[in-house]
Design a protein around this motif. Structure first.
Motif, short mmCIF file in Angstrom:
data_model
loop_
_atom_site.label_atom_id
_atom_site.label_comp_id
_atom_site.label_asym_id
_atom_site.label_seq_id
_atom_site.Cartn_x
_atom_site.Cartn_y
_atom_site.Cartn_z
N GLY A 38 60.36 169.29 55.27
CA GLY A 38 60.75 168.26 54.32
C GLY A 38 59.81 168.14 53.13
N LEU A 39 59.29 169.26 52.66
CA LEU A 39 58.34 169.26 51.54
C LEU A 39 59.04 169.69 50.26
CD1 LEU A 39 55.30 171.10 53.21
CD2 LEU A 39 55.64 168.63 53.01
N ASN A 40 58.58 169.16 49.13
CA ASN A 40 59.03 169.69 47.85
C ASN A 40 58.02 170.73 47.39
OD1 ASN A 40 56.84 168.31 46.60
ND2 ASN A 40 58.12 166.47 46.37
N GLN A 41 58.31 171.37 46.27
CA GLN A 41 57.44 172.46 45.81
C GLN A 41 56.05 171.96 45.41
OE1 GLN A 41 59.91 174.24 42.74
NE2 GLN A 41 60.76 175.75 44.20
N THR A 42 55.97 170.75 44.91
CA THR A 42 54.67 170.18 44.55
C THR A 42 53.81 170.00 45.79
OG1 THR A 42 55.63 169.03 42.65
CG2 THR A 42 53.50 168.22 43.48
N GLU A 43 54.42 169.48 46.86
CA GLU A 43 53.67 169.23 48.09
C GLU A 43 53.24 170.53 48.77
OE1 GLU A 43 55.79 164.99 49.38
OE2 GLU A 43 56.79 166.91 49.76
N LEU A 44 54.11 171.53 48.74
CA LEU A 44 53.73 172.82 49.32
C LEU A 44 52.64 173.46 48.48
CD1 LEU A 44 54.10 175.04 51.40
CD2 LEU A 44 55.90 176.02 49.95
N GLY A 45 52.75 173.33 47.16
CA GLY A 45 51.72 173.88 46.29
C GLY A 45 50.36 173.25 46.57
N ALA A 46 50.34 171.94 46.81
CA ALA A 46 49.08 171.27 47.11
C ALA A 46 48.48 171.80 48.41
CB ALA A 46 49.31 169.76 47.21
#
Length: 381
Positions: A38-46
């Motif tokens: 349930g992650l968006n790309q910003t959260e995965l990038g972090a």
């Protein structure tokens, strides 16, 4: 998608995850990881140390990542097996070799147990289970790891069920239950049925008879073939007898008899083993005269019978001899059983001998008790 367990990273064990990992496509793998968590790309990038734009470019195939150090870091963060991204990693290669040879270890341990060497089976399976569980604790939950771990746990539990005394048989059921927990989440009736029947049998030996009948009934219901059904029916008959359920016992034995001419005989499913199960079930369901009449009609084995089955049969026959007031025959039979149970290191069967001899054959009971104490001492050492 239901997770296999509460472990956060067991999603790598699903069928869909295997397809994703087999693609070797980092973009596909990242999209799958985001969706499951349930992650968006910003959260995965972090999480990975990249910005959203870079993650998006990888997922769309506009950017490739060839730096081995970066790929190793992604594998560590996402608990990916390094070979999924084409990385040569000594630890990962060692692990894959362990999985490959682990399947052989489980098979050979089962052969050792059935040939009367359950202690050796335990010695082989303990380190394999420990290594696989350590892999799990590190967050590496590939499907092949879980499949093997489930079978290794079950094999360990069944082997322990041979070498442990009655008061510790709950340990054997504990391990088969842990194997069943994994097997239930694989959409494989054969695997799930195998786990259910092994766990059910250990529950019976631990005295949890109602639960044993429930698990073994499930195993019979799930059986996809006559062979799988034949593997479960003798165990269900034994559990039904121990529960004093005469109608269920009779129904299961009749069904097993009907399969004898249709499936290949095994160390468990054969006329010799079914004869012992029938004798014990008749006693447990209150039909002693029928058991006495049947005891002389023991069939000749049609296949190799596991050595422990000989001990099991001897104790059952001696019990019937005592019920028929044949003290001499019971004494001779139980003395033979003590010798074989001691040689095969079967404390549970020594305890059965002690109970059988308790009221009328005190000398035999004493001999069995001494043998049991020697085994306890060896296990403690």
């Amino acid at each position: 998608m239901r997770p296999l367990a509460r472990h956060a990273d067991w999603h790598w064990a699903t069928v869909q995850a295997q397809l994703v990992l087999n693609s070797g496509d980092l973009g596909v793998i990242l999209r799958f990881y985001r969706r499951v968590h349930g992650l968006n790309q910003t959260e995965l990038g972090a999480l990975l140390g990249y910005d959203k734009t870079y993650v998006s470019a990888i997922e769309l195939g506009k950017r490739t990542l060839d730096d081995v150090g970066s790929l190793r870091r992604i594998c560590a963060q996402l608990h990916l097996p390094p070979h999924a991204l084409g990385i040569t990693d000594p630890a990962d290669a060692d692990h894959r070799a362990m999985v490959q040879f682990g399947a052989s270890t489980v098979r050979l341990a089962e052969i050792a147990r059935q040939s009367g060497h359950a202690s050796e089976a335990v010695s082989e399976l303990w380190p394999l289970v420990a290594r696989l569980e350590a892999r799990l604790d590190d967050g590496h939950c590939e499907r092949d790891v879980l499949h093997l771990l489930g079978r290794a746990r079950i094999g360990l539990g069944v082997a322990l069920g041979n070498v442990l005394p009655e008061e510790r048989l709950g340990t054997a059921a504990h391990w088969t239950r842990k194997g069943l927990t994994i097997a239930r989440d694989f959409n494989e009736p054969q695997y799930n049925g195998y786990a259910l029947r092994m766990h059910g049998n250990e529950l019976r030996k631990a005295g949890l008879r109602g639960a044993a009948v429930d698990r073994l009934s499930q195993a019979v219901a799930l059986a996809p073939t006559d062979e799988a059904r034949a593997a479960a029916l003798p165990l269900l008959a034994r559990a039904a007898g121990s529960l004093h359920n005469g109608p269920l016992f009779d129904r299961v034995v009749r069904e097993a008899d009907q399969l004898l001419d249709r499936v290949e005989h095994t160390s468990l499913f054969n006329p010799f083993a079914l004869h012992e199960i029938r004798l014990r079930g008749l006693i447990e369901t209150g039909r002693v005269p029928a058991a006495i009449r049947l005891v002389e009609n023991s069939p000749t084995p049609t296949t190799t019978v596991a050595p422990q089955w000989r001990v099991i049969e001897l104790v059952t026959i001696a019990h019937i001899m005592l019920l028929a007031d044949d003290l001499g025959g019971a004494t001779t039979t139980l003395e033979t059983a003590v010798g074989e149970a001691t040689a095969q290191r079967l404390p549970h069967q020594l305890q059965r001998i002690m109970r059988t001899a308790a009221t009328r054959l005190p000398d035999v009971q004493g001999t069995a008790a001494q043998a049991l104490e020697r085994l306890r001492g060896e296990m403690a050492a």
